[in-house]
Scaffold this motif. Structure first.
Motif, PDB file in Angstrom:
ATOM      1  N   THR A   6       0.979  -1.014  -0.047  1.00 54.34           N
ATOM      2  CA  THR A   6       0.011  -0.025   0.261  1.00 54.34           C
ATOM      3  C   THR A   6       1.034   1.224   0.180  1.00 54.34           C
ATOM      4  O   THR A   6       2.046   1.292   0.218  1.00 54.34           O
ATOM      5  CB  THR A   6      -0.917   0.072   1.139  1.00 54.34           C
ATOM      6  OG1 THR A   6      -0.029   0.108   2.574  1.00 54.34           O
ATOM      7  CG2 THR A   6      -1.818  -1.295   1.247  1.00 54.34           C
ATOM      8  N   VAL A   7       0.414   2.366  -0.291  1.00 51.09           N
ATOM      9  CA  VAL A   7       1.037   3.768  -0.290  1.00 51.09           C
ATOM     10  C   VAL A   7       1.616   3.769   1.210  1.00 51.09           C
ATOM     11  O   VAL A   7       2.698   4.468   1.214  1.00 51.09           O
ATOM     12  CB  VAL A   7       0.311   4.649  -0.754  1.00 51.09           C
ATOM     13  CG1 VAL A   7       0.845   6.058  -0.630  1.00 51.09           C
ATOM     14  CG2 VAL A   7      -0.282   4.476  -2.228  1.00 51.09           C
ATOM     15  N   THR A   8       0.804   3.649   2.271  1.00 50.69           N
ATOM     16  CA  THR A   8       1.343   3.856   3.299  1.00 50.69           C
ATOM     17  C   THR A   8       2.445   3.172   3.895  1.00 50.69           C
ATOM     18  O   THR A   8       3.583   3.497   4.353  1.00 50.69           O
ATOM     19  CB  THR A   8       0.108   3.454   4.381  1.00 50.69           C
ATOM     20  OG1 THR A   8      -0.975   4.352   3.967  1.00 50.69           O
ATOM     21  CG2 THR A   8       0.437   3.827   5.934  1.00 50.69           C
ATOM     22  N   GLU A   9       2.513   1.937   3.401  1.00 48.92           N
ATOM     23  CA  GLU A   9       3.690   0.896   3.663  1.00 48.92           C
ATOM     24  C   GLU A   9       4.764   1.707   2.673  1.00 48.92           C
ATOM     25  O   GLU A   9       6.178   1.481   3.439  1.00 48.92           O
ATOM     26  CB  GLU A   9       3.264  -0.552   3.288  1.00 48.92           C
ATOM     27  CG  GLU A   9       2.437  -1.128   3.928  1.00 48.92           C
ATOM     28  CD  GLU A   9       1.843  -2.446   3.482  1.00 48.92           C
ATOM     29  OE1 GLU A   9       1.338  -3.481   4.132  1.00 48.92           O
ATOM     30  OE2 GLU A   9       1.974  -2.696   2.253  1.00 48.92           O
ATOM     31  N   VAL A  10       4.509   1.862   1.604  1.00 49.26           N
ATOM     32  CA  VAL A  10       5.989   2.394   1.176  1.00 49.26           C
ATOM     33  C   VAL A  10       6.229   3.470   1.356  1.00 49.26           C
ATOM     34  O   VAL A  10       7.571   4.076   1.645  1.00 49.26           O
ATOM     35  CB  VAL A  10       5.610   2.682  -0.592  1.00 49.26           C
ATOM     36  CG1 VAL A  10       6.736   3.457  -1.219  1.00 49.26           C
ATOM     37  CG2 VAL A  10       5.176   1.297  -1.045  1.00 49.26           C
ATOM     38  N   LEU A  11       5.421   4.380   1.972  1.00 48.66           N
ATOM     39  CA  LEU A  11       5.951   5.826   2.774  1.00 48.66           C
ATOM     40  C   LEU A  11       6.511   5.761   3.947  1.00 48.66           C
ATOM     41  O   LEU A  11       7.546   6.282   4.202  1.00 48.66           O
ATOM     42  CB  LEU A  11       4.739   6.735   2.869  1.00 48.66           C
ATOM     43  CG  LEU A  11       4.243   7.271   1.504  1.00 48.66           C
ATOM     44  CD1 LEU A  11       2.984   8.109   2.059  1.00 48.66           C
ATOM     45  CD2 LEU A  11       5.138   8.295   0.927  1.00 48.66           C
ATOM     46  N   ILE A  12       6.039   4.531   4.653  1.00 48.91           N
ATOM     47  CA  ILE A  12       6.929   4.076   6.178  1.00 48.91           C
ATOM     48  C   ILE A  12       8.342   3.861   5.956  1.00 48.91           C
ATOM     49  O   ILE A  12       9.356   4.178   6.349  1.00 48.91           O
ATOM     50  CB  ILE A  12       5.918   3.179   6.948  1.00 48.91           C
ATOM     51  CG1 ILE A  12       4.731   3.950   7.310  1.00 48.91           C
ATOM     52  CG2 ILE A  12       6.925   2.566   8.015  1.00 48.91           C
ATOM     53  CD1 ILE A  12       3.721   2.800   7.996  1.00 48.91           C
ATOM     54  N   LEU A  14      10.219   4.478   2.948  1.00 44.66           N
ATOM     55  CA  LEU A  14      11.079   5.720   2.671  1.00 44.66           C
ATOM     56  C   LEU A  14      11.365   6.497   3.797  1.00 44.66           C
ATOM     57  O   LEU A  14      12.256   7.082   3.999  1.00 44.66           O
ATOM     58  CB  LEU A  14      10.227   6.448   1.490  1.00 44.66           C
ATOM     59  CG  LEU A  14      10.255   5.673   0.239  1.00 44.66           C
ATOM     60  CD1 LEU A  14       9.229   6.608  -0.698  1.00 44.66           C
ATOM     61  CD2 LEU A  14      11.558   5.381  -0.299  1.00 44.66           C
ATOM     62  N   LEU A  15      10.314   6.709   4.782  1.00 42.84           N
ATOM     63  CA  LEU A  15      10.641   7.555   5.805  1.00 42.84           C
ATOM     64  C   LEU A  15      11.751   6.961   6.774  1.00 42.84           C
ATOM     65  O   LEU A  15      12.753   7.577   7.181  1.00 42.84           O
ATOM     66  CB  LEU A  15       9.438   7.670   6.642  1.00 42.84           C
ATOM     67  CG  LEU A  15       9.671   8.382   8.122  1.00 42.84           C
ATOM     68  CD1 LEU A  15       9.879  10.015   7.770  1.00 42.84           C
ATOM     69  CD2 LEU A  15       8.203   8.212   8.971  1.00 42.84           C
TER      70      LEU A  15
END
Length: 142
Positions: A6-12, A14-15
């Motif tokens: 999910t987009v949330t998992e990818v953003l986490i 990357l963070l």
């Protein structure tokens, strides 16, 4: 059902990567501050040992010339003007004073003169000391 992130998992993810990079960059600067002088002086010592061994091996004088103006040194055979090596100091390092402008390694490996060359890298000062006889020298942090 499609498999993927999910987009949330990818953003986490990357963070986490960016935070670890932000933490490691200052550490790399500190590491560079330690590595540059140690590598430079290892090269200088190696070049001095090389000059001494060439003098003994060829049974002729070998000269190490220090240039305070452009922060470099060179090793040459003065009788034939053969350049053995030439090194320029890193940009942040200066050769700023000393009692030596050159060292001559004699055919028996001894040096013709003694003295010091002082180097400055950022906030630290290093001194190369050459001792008369037997071609001994040392580099130490002041």
């Amino acid at each position: 059902m499609e498999k993927g992130f999910t987009v949330t998992e990818v953003l986490i993810v990357l963070l986490i990567i960016f935070v670890s990079l932000a933490i490691s960059l200052p550490l790399l600067n500190q590491l560079q501050h330690q590595i540059v002088p140690s590598m430079t002086f290892a090269q200088l010592k190696g070049d001095l040992y090389y000059a001494q061994s060439v003098a003994i091996n060829r049974q002729q004088r070998v000269q190490v010339l220090y240039s305070y103006v452009d922060d470099r040194y060179l090793v040459r055979v003065p009788t034939t003007f053969q350049l053995l090596t030439e090194q320029t100091l890193p940009p942040d390092m200066d050769m700023y004073y000393g009692s030596l402008t050159s060292i001559d390694f004699l055919p028996n490996g001894n040096v013709s003169r003694f003295g010091t060359v002082t180097f400055r890298y950022q906030d630290s000062v290093w001194k190369l000391t050459t001792y008369i006889g037997k071609g001994r020298f040392r580099v130490q942090k002041q």
